[in-house]
Write a protein that holds these residues in place. Sequence first.
Motif, mmCIF file in Angstrom:
data_model
loop_
_atom_site.group_PDB
_atom_site.id
_atom_site.type_symbol
_atom_site.label_atom_id
_atom_site.label_comp_id
_atom_site.label_asym_id
_atom_site.label_seq_id
_atom_site.Cartn_x
_atom_site.Cartn_y
_atom_site.Cartn_z
ATOM 1 N N LEU A 76 -7.913 9.841 3.974
ATOM 2 C CA LEU A 76 -6.580 9.597 4.102
ATOM 3 C C LEU A 76 -6.033 9.606 5.779
ATOM 4 N N ARG A 77 -5.189 8.565 5.830
ATOM 5 C CA ARG A 77 -4.668 8.698 7.443
ATOM 6 C C ARG A 77 -3.685 9.793 7.537
ATOM 7 N N GLY A 78 -3.545 10.387 8.654
ATOM 8 C CA GLY A 78 -2.506 11.361 8.773
ATOM 9 C C GLY A 78 -2.942 12.687 8.656
ATOM 10 N N THR A 79 -3.926 12.822 8.689
ATOM 11 C CA THR A 79 -4.751 14.285 8.691
ATOM 12 C C THR A 79 -6.024 14.409 9.011
ATOM 13 N N ASP A 80 -6.354 15.441 9.757
ATOM 14 C CA ASP A 80 -7.966 15.541 10.316
ATOM 15 C C ASP A 80 -8.706 15.998 9.120
ATOM 16 N N PRO A 92 4.374 8.763 6.536
ATOM 17 C CA PRO A 92 4.735 8.150 5.183
ATOM 18 C C PRO A 92 3.725 7.753 4.292
ATOM 19 N N PHE A 93 3.823 7.987 2.854
ATOM 20 C CA PHE A 93 2.849 7.539 2.070
ATOM 21 C C PHE A 93 2.296 6.269 2.304
ATOM 22 N N ALA A 94 2.865 5.255 2.602
ATOM 23 C CA ALA A 94 2.331 3.888 2.605
ATOM 24 C C ALA A 94 1.331 3.825 3.839
ATOM 25 N N ASN A 95 1.772 4.720 4.952
ATOM 26 C CA ASN A 95 0.511 4.678 6.006
ATOM 27 C C ASN A 95 -0.539 5.754 5.882
ATOM 28 N N ALA A 96 -0.344 6.629 4.964
ATOM 29 C CA ALA A 96 -1.464 7.463 4.549
ATOM 30 C C ALA A 96 -2.521 6.840 3.883
ATOM 31 N N VAL A 97 -2.217 5.863 2.831
ATOM 32 C CA VAL A 97 -3.201 5.405 1.966
ATOM 33 C C VAL A 97 -3.935 4.161 2.653
ATOM 34 N N LYS A 98 -3.509 3.896 3.841
ATOM 35 C CA LYS A 98 -4.302 2.609 4.588
ATOM 36 C C LYS A 98 -5.256 2.785 5.083
ATOM 37 N N HIS A 99 -6.619 3.002 4.264
ATOM 38 C CA HIS A 99 -7.802 2.795 5.064
ATOM 39 C C HIS A 99 -8.635 1.496 5.045
ATOM 40 N N SER A 151 -3.004 26.462 2.521
ATOM 41 C CA SER A 151 -1.877 27.408 2.627
ATOM 42 C C SER A 151 -0.802 26.810 3.547
ATOM 43 N N ARG A 152 -1.273 26.437 4.821
ATOM 44 C CA ARG A 152 -0.576 25.705 5.862
ATOM 45 C C ARG A 152 0.469 24.475 5.272
ATOM 46 N N ILE A 153 -0.676 23.941 4.627
ATOM 47 C CA ILE A 153 0.246 22.355 4.192
ATOM 48 C C ILE A 153 0.921 22.656 3.025
ATOM 49 N N GLY A 154 0.613 23.425 2.015
ATOM 50 C CA GLY A 154 1.664 23.781 1.142
ATOM 51 C C GLY A 154 2.845 24.595 1.613
ATOM 52 N N PHE A 155 2.652 25.491 2.600
ATOM 53 C CA PHE A 155 3.983 25.987 3.240
ATOM 54 C C PHE A 155 4.866 24.805 3.943
ATOM 55 N N ALA A 156 4.246 24.225 4.512
ATOM 56 C CA ALA A 156 5.038 22.911 4.975
ATOM 57 C C ALA A 156 5.723 21.972 4.278
ATOM 58 N N GLU A 198 13.035 16.109 4.409
ATOM 59 C CA GLU A 198 12.201 14.987 4.495
ATOM 60 C C GLU A 198 11.763 14.218 2.864
ATOM 61 N N LYS A 199 11.510 13.112 3.077
ATOM 62 C CA LYS A 199 10.972 12.467 1.727
ATOM 63 C C LYS A 199 9.900 11.280 1.722
ATOM 64 N N ASN A 200 9.072 11.547 0.913
ATOM 65 C CA ASN A 200 8.052 10.356 0.860
ATOM 66 C C ASN A 200 7.231 10.312 2.204
ATOM 67 N N VAL A 201 6.785 11.582 2.394
ATOM 68 C CA VAL A 201 5.618 11.786 3.513
ATOM 69 C C VAL A 201 4.795 12.497 2.898
ATOM 70 N N MET A 202 3.565 12.526 3.633
ATOM 71 C CA MET A 202 2.272 13.142 3.585
ATOM 72 C C MET A 202 2.091 14.513 4.415
ATOM 73 N N ILE A 203 2.010 15.849 4.307
ATOM 74 C CA ILE A 203 1.784 16.429 5.144
ATOM 75 C C ILE A 203 0.200 16.463 5.657
ATOM 76 N N GLY A 204 0.115 16.447 6.880
ATOM 77 C CA GLY A 204 -1.403 16.538 7.553
ATOM 78 C C GLY A 204 -1.288 17.483 8.591
ATOM 79 N N ILE A 205 -2.657 17.837 9.142
ATOM 80 C CA ILE A 205 -2.954 18.632 10.036
ATOM 81 C C ILE A 205 -3.693 17.971 11.196
ATOM 82 N N VAL A 206 -2.870 17.526 12.395
ATOM 83 C CA VAL A 206 -3.578 16.657 13.415
ATOM 84 C C VAL A 206 -3.594 17.296 14.725
ATOM 85 N N ASP A 207 -4.682 17.530 15.086
ATOM 86 C CA ASP A 207 -4.789 18.515 16.332
ATOM 87 C C ASP A 207 -4.327 19.754 16.104
#
Length: 322
Positions: free
Chosen positions: A131-135, A298-305, A268-273, A282-291
Motif C-alpha cells: 500500500l502507498r502511504g506507509t513504510d 486518501p484511500f484512492a492513493n493508498a491502493v495505487k500500486h 497500536s499507533r495506527i489504531g490509536f491514530a 477526517e474521512k476516507n483516509v488510510m493511516i500510515g507511518i512514514v519516516d
Amino acid sequence: MKKIAVFTSGGDSPGMNACIRAVVRTGVYHNLEVVGIMHGYDGMMKNEFIPLDAKSVANIIQRGGTILKTARSKEFMTIEGRKKALENIHKHEIDGIVAIGGDGTFKGALEFSKICNIPMIGCPGTIDNDLRGTDFTIGYDTAINTVVDAVDKIRDTAESHDRLFFVEVMGRDAGLIALRAGIGVGAESILMPETKTDIEDLIKRLESGRKNKSSKIIIVAEGDEAGGAFIIAEQVKKRLPDYDARVTVLGHIQRGGNPSAMDRVNSSRIGFAAVEALIKGEKNVMIGIVDKNIKYTPFANAVKHIQELNPDLIRMVDILSM
Ligand code: F6P
C-alpha cells in the motif's frame, strides 16, 4: 461522534488484534461506544455487530489472527450488497468506521463511500506491504521474520546435501516479502513480479557461482511472472540436471504467529491514530507511518500500486549474493 465500528477484512495479518485493541481502548477513552463487525464486509451485510469494551480486547495484543474474523466478500462488490451493509450501519447508528485491511478492503471502502456519508478510516493490515502511504503495513515485519526463520532451517539441510532450493513466499502482486526476507537470509537470487525474471540469467548465475557455494537459495514471490517456484525449478532442472534441486512453498504459515514487537507497536499507533482521526473529522483516509510519523493518505492513493522497488536494494542483492 458517539458510536464507532471496527472490522478486519481481507487476508489476516499478525498485529490486527493489537490494532483492534488500540481502536477499542482509544474509543473508550474518548467516551465513544465501540462495536465490532465480525467477518469484515460480509458481517456488515449480515448484521454481525457485537459490543466491545476495554475488557473484551484484553490479552490479545500478542495474538496472531483477528478476534473479529475476516473474509473476502464478493457480494460487497455489488451495489445491492453495499446497500444492505449501509442499512445495518444506519440501524446501529454508527457515526464512524475503522477498517483494518489491505488493498481490497480500501477499494471496497472507496466504493462504499459513494453511497455512505459516514466517515471511514483505514488501517493498513496486510503482510504484503503493497500500500502507498506507509513504510510498513501491519503484519509485514512478522511475516518477514517467519520467512527468515523458515529459510534458515532450509539452509541447514540445503548446505548438508549441497542442494539448490526454490522457496516460494507470499505476495500475489508484490515482491516486498521476497525482497526483504531474501536479503535477510542471504538468498542467491530473488525473483519478484516487479522485476523481469530472466531464466537464462538465473542459469548463468547458478553456473558461475557453483564452485563457491554448496547450497543455494532462490526466493520466488508467488506473483512472479515466470510462474511459481515449481515451474521455475522445472525449467532450471532441465538445463542444469546435475543440480539436486528441491522446492518449498511456505504458504499460509507466513500469515500466522505472534506479531513481532515492531508490528505490535505500529499496530497500536495506527489504531490509536485512526480513532483520533475520526474525532478530528477526517474521512476516507488510510493511516500510515512514514519516516516514523503518522500520515493520512486518501484511500484512492493508498491502493495505487505497483510500488517501485528500491533500486539500491536490488543492486545490493546482486553484489552480496555472489
Ligand atoms: O494479501 C495477503 C495474501 O496473503 C497474499 O500474499 C496472498 O497472495 C493471498 O493473501 C492469499 O490469499 P488467501 O488466503 O485467500 O488464499
